[in-house]
Design a protein around this motif. Sequence first.
Motif, PDB file in Angstrom:
ATOM      1  N   ARG A   1       0.849  -1.179   0.000  1.00 39.73           N
ATOM      2  CA  ARG A   1       0.000   0.000   0.000  1.00 39.73           C
ATOM      3  C   ARG A   1       0.885   1.230   0.000  1.00 39.73           C
ATOM      4  O   ARG A   1       1.602   1.476   0.955  1.00 39.73           O
ATOM      5  CB  ARG A   1      -0.903  -0.017   1.222  1.00 39.73           C
ATOM      6  N   GLY A   2       0.810   2.013  -1.066  1.00 38.21           N
ATOM      7  CA  GLY A   2       1.627   3.208  -1.180  1.00 38.21           C
ATOM      8  C   GLY A   2       0.867   4.485  -0.882  1.00 38.21           C
ATOM      9  O   GLY A   2       1.438   5.557  -0.884  1.00 38.21           O
ATOM     10  N   SER A   3      -0.441   4.357  -0.637  1.00 38.43           N
ATOM     11  CA  SER A   3      -1.239   5.543  -0.347  1.00 38.43           C
ATOM     12  C   SER A   3      -2.468   5.131   0.456  1.00 38.43           C
ATOM     13  O   SER A   3      -2.695   3.944   0.692  1.00 38.43           O
ATOM     14  CB  SER A   3      -1.676   6.233  -1.637  1.00 38.43           C
ATOM     15  N   THR A   4      -3.266   6.097   0.837  1.00 32.50           N
ATOM     16  CA  THR A   4      -4.494   5.787   1.578  1.00 32.50           C
ATOM     17  C   THR A   4      -5.662   5.492   0.646  1.00 32.50           C
ATOM     18  O   THR A   4      -6.730   5.117   1.101  1.00 32.50           O
ATOM     19  CB  THR A   4      -4.877   6.950   2.508  1.00 32.50           C
ATOM     20  N   THR A   5      -5.458   5.640  -0.665  1.00 34.00           N
ATOM     21  CA  THR A   5      -6.556   5.438  -1.608  1.00 34.00           C
ATOM     22  C   THR A   5      -6.421   4.204  -2.495  1.00 34.00           C
ATOM     23  O   THR A   5      -7.346   3.857  -3.209  1.00 34.00           O
ATOM     24  CB  THR A   5      -6.723   6.674  -2.523  1.00 34.00           C
ATOM     25  N   CYS A   6      -5.269   3.551  -2.470  1.00 35.98           N
ATOM     26  CA  CYS A   6      -5.126   2.358  -3.298  1.00 35.98           C
ATOM     27  C   CYS A   6      -4.155   1.371  -2.653  1.00 35.98           C
ATOM     28  O   CYS A   6      -3.331   1.738  -1.822  1.00 35.98           O
ATOM     29  CB  CYS A   6      -4.684   2.716  -4.713  1.00 35.98           C
ATOM     30  N   ALA A   7      -4.281   0.098  -3.045  1.00 36.49           N
ATOM     31  CA  ALA A   7      -3.405  -0.962  -2.538  1.00 36.49           C
ATOM     32  C   ALA A   7      -3.290  -2.046  -3.600  1.00 36.49           C
ATOM     33  O   ALA A   7      -4.149  -2.184  -4.468  1.00 36.49           O
ATOM     34  CB  ALA A   7      -3.955  -1.546  -1.240  1.00 36.49           C
ATOM     35  N   TRP A   8      -2.233  -2.827  -3.524  1.00 37.14           N
ATOM     36  CA  TRP A   8      -1.989  -3.935  -4.442  1.00 37.14           C
ATOM     37  C   TRP A   8      -2.481  -5.208  -3.770  1.00 37.14           C
ATOM     38  O   TRP A   8      -2.015  -5.575  -2.695  1.00 37.14           O
ATOM     39  CB  TRP A   8      -0.501  -4.034  -4.731  1.00 37.14           C
ATOM     40  N   VAL A   9      -3.440  -5.902  -4.406  1.00 36.60           N
ATOM     41  CA  VAL A   9      -3.992  -7.143  -3.871  1.00 36.60           C
ATOM     42  C   VAL A   9      -3.792  -8.233  -4.914  1.00 36.60           C
ATOM     43  O   VAL A   9      -4.353  -8.154  -6.009  1.00 36.60           O
ATOM     44  CB  VAL A   9      -5.498  -6.991  -3.542  1.00 36.60           C
ATOM     45  N   ASN A  10      -2.991  -9.235  -4.600  1.00 38.37           N
ATOM     46  CA  ASN A  10      -2.773 -10.346  -5.529  1.00 38.37           C
ATOM     47  C   ASN A  10      -4.023 -11.206  -5.611  1.00 38.37           C
ATOM     48  O   ASN A  10      -4.616 -11.542  -4.590  1.00 38.37           O
ATOM     49  CB  ASN A  10      -1.610 -11.224  -5.064  1.00 38.37           C
ATOM     50  N   ILE A  11      -4.394 -11.583  -6.839  1.00 39.70           N
ATOM     51  CA  ILE A  11      -5.526 -12.484  -7.006  1.00 39.70           C
ATOM     52  C   ILE A  11      -5.116 -13.777  -7.709  1.00 39.70           C
ATOM     53  O   ILE A  11      -5.797 -14.782  -7.608  1.00 39.70           O
ATOM     54  CB  ILE A  11      -6.692 -11.821  -7.769  1.00 39.70           C
ATOM     55  N   ILE A  12      -3.988 -13.739  -8.417  1.00 45.65           N
ATOM     56  CA  ILE A  12      -3.540 -14.910  -9.164  1.00 45.65           C
ATOM     57  C   ILE A  12      -2.012 -14.926  -9.216  1.00 45.65           C
ATOM     58  O   ILE A  12      -1.372 -13.887  -9.186  1.00 45.65           O
ATOM     59  CB  ILE A  12      -4.147 -14.909 -10.589  1.00 45.65           C
ATOM     60  N   TYR A  13      -1.470 -16.117  -9.284  1.00 45.93           N
ATOM     61  CA  TYR A  13      -0.028 -16.311  -9.413  1.00 45.93           C
ATOM     62  C   TYR A  13       0.212 -17.202 -10.613  1.00 45.93           C
ATOM     63  O   TYR A  13      -0.628 -17.999 -10.983  1.00 45.93           O
ATOM     64  CB  TYR A  13       0.533 -17.000  -8.165  1.00 45.93           C
ATOM     65  N   GLY A  14       1.400 -17.092 -11.193  1.00 45.59           N
ATOM     66  CA  GLY A  14       1.750 -17.948 -12.318  1.00 45.59           C
ATOM     67  C   GLY A  14       1.140 -17.487 -13.622  1.00 45.59           C
ATOM     68  O   GLY A  14       0.547 -16.407 -13.719  1.00 45.59           O
ATOM     69  N   CYS A  15       1.275 -18.333 -14.644  1.00 44.35           N
ATOM     70  CA  CYS A  15       0.790 -17.974 -15.976  1.00 44.35           C
ATOM     71  C   CYS A  15       0.677 -19.244 -16.817  1.00 44.35           C
ATOM     72  O   CYS A  15       1.513 -20.138 -16.716  1.00 44.35           O
ATOM     73  CB  CYS A  15       1.760 -16.993 -16.619  1.00 44.35           C
ATOM     74  N   ASN A  16      -0.344 -19.291 -17.659  1.00 46.62           N
ATOM     75  CA  ASN A  16      -0.520 -20.434 -18.558  1.00 46.62           C
ATOM     76  C   ASN A  16      -0.051 -20.149 -19.984  1.00 46.62           C
ATOM     77  O   ASN A  16      -0.149 -21.008 -20.846  1.00 46.62           O
ATOM     78  CB  ASN A  16      -1.987 -20.866 -18.591  1.00 46.62           C
ATOM     79  N   GLU A  17       0.420 -18.939 -20.235  1.00 43.39           N
ATOM     80  CA  GLU A  17       0.907 -18.582 -21.571  1.00 43.39           C
ATOM     81  C   GLU A  17       2.362 -19.045 -21.711  1.00 43.39           C
ATOM     82  O   GLU A  17       3.033 -19.334 -20.734  1.00 43.39           O
ATOM     83  CB  GLU A  17       0.797 -17.075 -21.788  1.00 43.39           C
ATOM     84  N   ARG A  18       2.860 -19.088 -22.909  1.00 42.61           N
ATOM     85  CA  ARG A  18       4.241 -19.528 -23.153  1.00 42.61           C
ATOM     86  C   ARG A  18       4.958 -18.558 -24.081  1.00 42.61           C
ATOM     87  O   ARG A  18       5.442 -18.935 -25.149  1.00 42.61           O
ATOM     88  CB  ARG A  18       4.260 -20.934 -23.760  1.00 42.61           C
ATOM     89  N   CYS A  19       5.012 -17.291 -23.687  1.00 43.12           N
ATOM     90  CA  CYS A  19       5.705 -16.291 -24.500  1.00 43.12           C
ATOM     91  C   CYS A  19       7.192 -16.666 -24.589  1.00 43.12           C
ATOM     92  O   CYS A  19       7.803 -17.049 -23.588  1.00 43.12           O
ATOM     93  CB  CYS A  19       5.548 -14.904 -23.893  1.00 43.12           C
ATOM     94  N   THR A  20       7.766 -16.550 -25.744  1.00 42.75           N
ATOM     95  CA  THR A  20       9.143 -16.997 -25.958  1.00 42.75           C
ATOM     96  C   THR A  20      10.154 -16.217 -25.126  1.00 42.75           C
ATOM     97  O   THR A  20      11.218 -16.733 -24.812  1.00 42.75           O
ATOM     98  CB  THR A  20       9.541 -16.888 -27.438  1.00 42.75           C
ATOM     99  N   TYR A  21       9.855 -14.997 -24.747  1.00 45.09           N
ATOM    100  CA  TYR A  21      10.785 -14.152 -24.010  1.00 45.09           C
ATOM    101  C   TYR A  21      10.616 -14.247 -22.491  1.00 45.09           C
ATOM    102  O   TYR A  21      11.366 -13.629 -21.748  1.00 45.09           O
ATOM    103  CB  TYR A  21      10.614 -12.690 -24.442  1.00 45.09           C
ATOM    104  N   CYS A  22       9.653 -15.005 -22.007  1.00 50.93           N
ATOM    105  CA  CYS A  22       9.286 -14.934 -20.593  1.00 50.93           C
ATOM    106  C   CYS A  22       9.532 -16.252 -19.857  1.00 50.93           C
ATOM    107  O   CYS A  22       9.232 -17.329 -20.370  1.00 50.93           O
ATOM    108  CB  CYS A  22       7.808 -14.550 -20.493  1.00 50.93           C
ATOM    109  N   VAL A  23      10.079 -16.150 -18.635  1.00 51.55           N
ATOM    110  CA  VAL A  23      10.347 -17.344 -17.834  1.00 51.55           C
ATOM    111  C   VAL A  23       9.270 -17.603 -16.782  1.00 51.55           C
ATOM    112  O   VAL A  23       9.356 -18.571 -16.046  1.00 51.55           O
ATOM    113  CB  VAL A  23      11.732 -17.253 -17.150  1.00 51.55           C
ATOM    114  N   VAL A  24       8.256 -16.754 -16.696  1.00 50.34           N
ATOM    115  CA  VAL A  24       7.243 -16.895 -15.638  1.00 50.34           C
ATOM    116  C   VAL A  24       6.596 -18.276 -15.618  1.00 50.34           C
ATOM    117  O   VAL A  24       6.527 -18.909 -14.561  1.00 50.34           O
ATOM    118  CB  VAL A  24       6.188 -15.770 -15.717  1.00 50.34           C
ATOM    119  N   PRO A  25       6.095 -18.814 -16.739  1.00 49.95           N
ATOM    120  CA  PRO A  25       5.436 -20.119 -16.650  1.00 49.95           C
ATOM    121  C   PRO A  25       6.336 -21.242 -16.137  1.00 49.95           C
ATOM    122  O   PRO A  25       5.876 -22.135 -15.442  1.00 49.95           O
ATOM    123  CB  PRO A  25       4.996 -20.398 -18.096  1.00 49.95           C
ATOM    124  N   THR A  26       7.626 -21.182 -16.470  1.00 50.81           N
ATOM    125  CA  THR A  26       8.517 -22.248 -16.022  1.00 50.81           C
ATOM    126  C   THR A  26       9.040 -22.022 -14.609  1.00 50.81           C
ATOM    127  O   THR A  26       9.545 -22.954 -13.990  1.00 50.81           O
ATOM    128  CB  THR A  26       9.715 -22.410 -16.982  1.00 50.81           C
TER     129      THR A  26
END
Length: 109
Positions: free
Chosen positions: A61-86
Amino acid sequence: AGCVAQQEGEALLRAHPEVDLVMGPQYANRIGDLLEEVINGNQVVATEATRITEDVSKPRRGSTTCAWVNIIYGCNERCTYCVVPTTRGVEQSRSLDSIVGEMRMLASQ
């Protein structure tokens, strides 16, 4: 730290012995414990894939009006430049009750 560190793991320590800590993104909420191990003179590799059952990190939370809330982790895509799925694995969603509870807690602050 991060996805590439997750992917490379111990190979980073072998290539760069001056590195004290290699950690994947799923260990961000445990950085205090990991740094304590480093302070005690240990080289630490925290890259084991884990099944995320709940977001135990503190909301960002960086302010009193907004916050970061995770809803999902990981990824099912396989973009050639990205290591997230693996490194983070397939998509894993938090429960609706957990997300709503966290948002209500943040709204009450």
